[in-house]
Structures are given as C-alpha cells and as structure tokens.
Design a protein around this motif. Structure first.
Motif, short mmCIF file in Angstrom:
data_model
loop_
_atom_site.label_atom_id
_atom_site.label_comp_id
_atom_site.label_asym_id
_atom_site.label_seq_id
_atom_site.Cartn_x
_atom_site.Cartn_y
_atom_site.Cartn_z
N VAL A 181 6.30 -0.06 8.06
CA VAL A 181 5.89 -1.47 8.06
C VAL A 181 6.03 -2.06 9.46
O VAL A 181 5.13 -2.77 9.94
CB VAL A 181 6.72 -2.27 7.04
CG1 VAL A 181 6.46 -3.78 7.19
CG2 VAL A 181 6.39 -1.82 5.62
N ALA A 182 7.13 -1.78 10.12
CA ALA A 182 7.35 -2.30 11.47
C ALA A 182 6.29 -1.79 12.44
O ALA A 182 5.76 -2.54 13.27
CB ALA A 182 8.74 -1.91 11.95
N GLU A 183 5.93 -0.52 12.31
CA GLU A 183 4.93 0.05 13.20
C GLU A 183 3.57 -0.60 12.96
O GLU A 183 2.83 -0.91 13.91
CB GLU A 183 4.84 1.56 12.98
CG GLU A 183 3.83 2.24 13.89
CD GLU A 183 3.77 3.75 13.64
OE1 GLU A 183 2.68 4.23 13.31
OE2 GLU A 183 4.82 4.41 13.80
N ALA A 184 3.20 -0.82 11.69
CA ALA A 184 1.91 -1.44 11.38
C ALA A 184 1.84 -2.87 11.91
O ALA A 184 0.83 -3.29 12.48
CB ALA A 184 1.66 -1.41 9.87
N LEU A 185 2.90 -3.64 11.72
CA LEU A 185 2.92 -5.01 12.23
C LEU A 185 2.84 -5.03 13.75
O LEU A 185 2.15 -5.86 14.34
CB LEU A 185 4.19 -5.72 11.76
CG LEU A 185 4.24 -6.12 10.28
CD1 LEU A 185 5.63 -6.58 9.89
CD2 LEU A 185 3.22 -7.23 10.00
N SER A 186 3.54 -4.12 14.38
CA SER A 186 3.51 -4.05 15.84
C SER A 186 2.12 -3.71 16.34
O SER A 186 1.62 -4.32 17.29
CB SER A 186 4.53 -3.02 16.32
OG SER A 186 4.57 -2.97 17.73
N ARG A 187 1.46 -2.74 15.70
CA ARG A 187 0.10 -2.37 16.10
C ARG A 187 -0.87 -3.53 15.92
O ARG A 187 -1.83 -3.69 16.67
CB ARG A 187 -0.39 -1.17 15.28
CG ARG A 187 0.18 0.16 15.73
CD ARG A 187 -0.63 1.30 15.14
NE ARG A 187 -0.08 2.59 15.50
CZ ARG A 187 -0.29 3.21 16.65
NH1 ARG A 187 -1.04 2.63 17.57
NH2 ARG A 187 0.25 4.40 16.90
N ALA A 188 -0.61 -4.36 14.90
CA ALA A 188 -1.48 -5.51 14.64
C ALA A 188 -1.16 -6.69 15.55
O ALA A 188 -1.79 -7.74 15.44
CB ALA A 188 -1.35 -5.93 13.18
N GLY A 189 -0.16 -6.53 16.43
CA GLY A 189 0.13 -7.57 17.41
C GLY A 189 1.19 -8.57 17.00
O GLY A 189 1.32 -9.62 17.64
N VAL A 195 -1.19 0.31 7.66
CA VAL A 195 0.07 0.97 7.28
C VAL A 195 -0.19 2.34 6.63
O VAL A 195 0.66 3.23 6.69
CB VAL A 195 0.90 0.05 6.36
CG1 VAL A 195 0.33 0.01 4.94
CG2 VAL A 195 2.38 0.47 6.34
N LEU A 196 -1.37 2.52 6.04
CA LEU A 196 -1.70 3.80 5.42
C LEU A 196 -2.38 4.76 6.40
O LEU A 196 -2.79 5.85 6.01
CB LEU A 196 -2.62 3.57 4.22
CG LEU A 196 -1.96 2.87 3.03
CD1 LEU A 196 -3.00 2.47 2.00
CD2 LEU A 196 -0.90 3.76 2.40
N ARG A 197 -2.53 4.34 7.66
CA ARG A 197 -3.16 5.15 8.70
C ARG A 197 -4.57 5.60 8.28
O ARG A 197 -4.87 6.80 8.24
CB ARG A 197 -2.30 6.36 9.07
CG ARG A 197 -0.99 5.97 9.71
CD ARG A 197 -0.18 7.19 10.13
NE ARG A 197 0.98 6.82 10.91
CZ ARG A 197 0.99 6.68 12.23
NH1 ARG A 197 -0.11 6.87 12.91
NH2 ARG A 197 2.11 6.35 12.85
N PRO A 198 -5.44 4.65 7.96
CA PRO A 198 -6.79 5.03 7.51
C PRO A 198 -7.64 5.53 8.67
O PRO A 198 -7.32 5.34 9.84
CB PRO A 198 -7.34 3.70 6.97
CG PRO A 198 -6.66 2.67 7.81
CD PRO A 198 -5.26 3.20 8.04
N GLY A 220 0.81 -1.21 0.00
CA GLY A 220 0.00 0.00 0.00
C GLY A 220 0.85 1.26 0.00
O GLY A 220 0.52 2.25 -0.67
N LEU A 221 1.94 1.25 0.76
CA LEU A 221 2.84 2.41 0.78
C LEU A 221 3.40 2.67 -0.61
O LEU A 221 3.51 3.83 -1.05
CB LEU A 221 3.98 2.16 1.76
CG LEU A 221 3.60 1.99 3.23
CD1 LEU A 221 4.83 1.58 4.05
CD2 LEU A 221 2.99 3.27 3.80
#
Length: 354
Positions: A146-154, A184-187, A132-133
């Motif tokens: 990517v790392a932040e999105a994966l971390s937020r998703a657990g 990752v796109l901060r929707p 998406g990025l």
C-alpha cells in the motif's frame, strides 16, 4: 497523404507487420448492443471496433459524449460482455468465467473519472488501496504494498495518508488514491475513463505527468478515454476517434491532430482554444444508436456534405448510401470517410498535365 484503410472487414491479425511484437491488448470486430425499450430496436453502443494497444503505449480514445467510448472501455475489462467479436490479452482470448475475469483484473485495471464517486467515504485511504490486495489474496506484506502504491501515485510520505478519509483530501489527492488503488496490483494495462475531467486545470497537468511517469517506470500500457483532444495531444502516442459506436479515424497522435482527415475530427479540433480559423459547429445531436443511418454514419451532420464539397468530389451519393468498413487495429494512419479518400486519391495522382 494516401489512405491506408482496409478494403474490407479484417479477419486476420490487424495492423501487424512482419516480425512485429504482438499487442498486449487486441480487439477484433467488437460489438455491444443493449435491448431497446418498449419494442424499439436494439441500441448498437459499440458497432464494430478493432483496436490494438501495445506494451508501453498510451492510446487516447476520443469523441463526444454518447459515442460509445465508455461502453467500449468497460467491454475491454470484461465489465460488459460483447455481443460479437473478441478481446485478446497477451495472446489469450478473454473468457468470462468469474475465475478468469478475476485473474484478468489483476493485470488490467480501471481508473474512473469521478474520484469522489468511486471512493467509499467510510473507508480510510489505507483500506481503499488495500482492497484489491485483499480481494486477490495478496501473499506479501500488505502495508509495504500500500505504501509503495501511494508513493508511486505521488502521495508522500504515504504513511501520512493511511488514516485519512476521502473527504479530507483535495480533488487531485483523491484521484491519486484511485490511481494507487489500481497500481497496488501491479497491472500491465490501465483503462482511464476521463481521468482528469473533474479536476482543476492546475491539477490536470500533474495527473497527466503522473500517468506518463508511470508508463516509463512500470512499462504500463494505457487506454485514456476522453472528449478532450488537447489531453490526447499531451499524453497519447496514438489516437482513435470514435463516432456513433465506431472508430472513424486513427493514427499517430501528431499526424491525426495536426492533419485531421475526417470532417468529424476536424470539427472536434476546431473548437480548441488554440485552433486557427472559425470553430465548426456541428448541427444536431449524434443519431440514436438504435437507428444508425445508412452510408457514412456521420453524413447527417457532416459539414463537408452540407457545404457541397462532397458533391464536387463526386462522393455525395456514397456518403449517403455507401457503407464504410471497420478500420484495422494497427498503428498506421487510417480514415473511414469517402470524401477524405477521394481527396487523398486526387493528391496521390499529382497535378494535372499542362
């Protein structure tokens, strides 16, 4: 409890109260039809829907398979173009040029029910989440995003998952990758189509807890499409019950699921394991959306009409022939049912004089 349903098809700003913040997403009079095969009538998959979703709110859209839930969800994201009506996001009508849709999909993301089918088996987790990025020309640090999105998703530590492929992950981990790809796109809005349907019971609770946590942390709004009223109870602020292309009951989740007024909602709730009494088994299948019956579209399967209760309430003819209007998109409790409204009117009039 008196019915608050509209007395006509809404034309203004449905569901707003004075001074209320406008919804993030507003759907007005939405219809989606598909051409019939071999000369058959067009199929009315979505047949007049109003729906609001406010910032930070989770709305559950529930109903049987084939009732139009997924078509409605795809129309909200511009993946299906409405035949009539409009979708408004953050105050602006959705337009369907490639450029406008690309900008919109940065802000509104889809989470599909089958992570195995929605993940490219030849791509690593890193590339799946980064896709998406790359499509949207992200200007920042891709690896950090990517790392932040994966971390937020657990999925922690995220670097441990970068070079893995989907087949190396459990079902719950794959669904978390799908969610990370959306985050990752901060929707501002997630549309989740049966997000836990393919998962084991032990994992379902983890994914639902994740969605609730994301709502709190990111102020996300979400539409969760499901046939499972138990899921709606656990995650939603508000529920909209859909039957044959139209919402037939809506309101705060506690109110709708503890005191359902539409016979269809009552039947759906009756088959839950914890429900009291005997399950209500509906006869037959939902009618063909190419040939929606007149009157209440549920009347051909309605146990209230079949059991004589509608006749005793004096609304049997209305059930068979009287059209019901589109429910407003606001957050008040509403029902599209002649019998439920008759019952509400009797309760509102009080006990008969002695």
């Amino acid at each position: 409890m008196t019915s608050t349903a509209s007395s006509g098809t809404p034309t203004g700003a449905p569901g707003d109260t004075a001074g209320a913040t406008p919804p993030l997403l507003r759907v007005q009079g939405l219809r989606v039809t598909f051409p019939g095969r071999r000369g058959a009538a067009d199929a009315r998959a979505v047949d007049g829907v109003d729906l609001d979703i406010r910032r930070g709110e989770i709305v559950a859209l529930v109903g049987e398979s084939g009732c139009g839930k997924t078509t409605l969800a795809r129309a909200l994201l511009g993946l299906v173009r409405p035949t009539e009506g409009r979708v408004t996001f953050d105050g602006a009508p959705l337009t369907y040029s490639a450029r406008a849709l690309k900008a919109y999909r940065r802000r509104a993301q889809l989470v599909l029910q089958d992570p195995s089918g929605s993940l490219n088996p030849r791509h690593t987790v890193y590339d799946i989440v980064a896709e998406g990025l790359r499509i949207h020309g992200h200007a920042g640090d891709e690896r950090t995003a990517v790392a932040e999105a994966l971390s937020r998703a657990g999925l922690r530590p995220p670097e441990r998952f970068f070079l893995r492929y989907p087949h190396e992950l459990s079902g719950g981990q794959r669904q978390r990758v799908v969610i990370a790809g959306a985050l990752v796109l901060r929707p501002e809005l997630l549309v989740a189509d049966e997000p836990v349907a393919s998962l084991d019971a032990s994992v379902r609770g983890e994914i639902l807890a994740l969605l609730l946590r994301l709502r709190t942390e990111l102020d996300l709004s979400a539409l969760v499409v499901t046939h499972d009223l138990g899921l709606a109870w656990n995650i939603a602020d508000r529920v909209a019950v859909m039957y044959l292309g139209r919402i037939v009951e809506t309101g705060p989740v506690e109110q709708v699921l503890t005191a359902p007024r539409h016979p269809y909602t009552q039947a759906l709730l009756s088959v839950l394991p914890e429900a009291p009494g005997t399950p209500v088994v509906l006869t037959g299948e939902p009618p063909d959306p190419s040939y929606i019956p007149g009157g209440c579209r549920f009347h051909v399967r309605c146990p209230v009409l079949a059991g004589g209760e509608a006749e005793r309430a004096g609304v049997a003819d209305a059930c068979r022939t009287g059209d019901l209007e589109i429910l407003r998109g606001g957050d008040e409790s509403q029902v599209a049912c002649h019998w439920a409204r008759a019952e509400a009117a009797v309760r509102a009039s009080g006990p008969p004089p002695r």
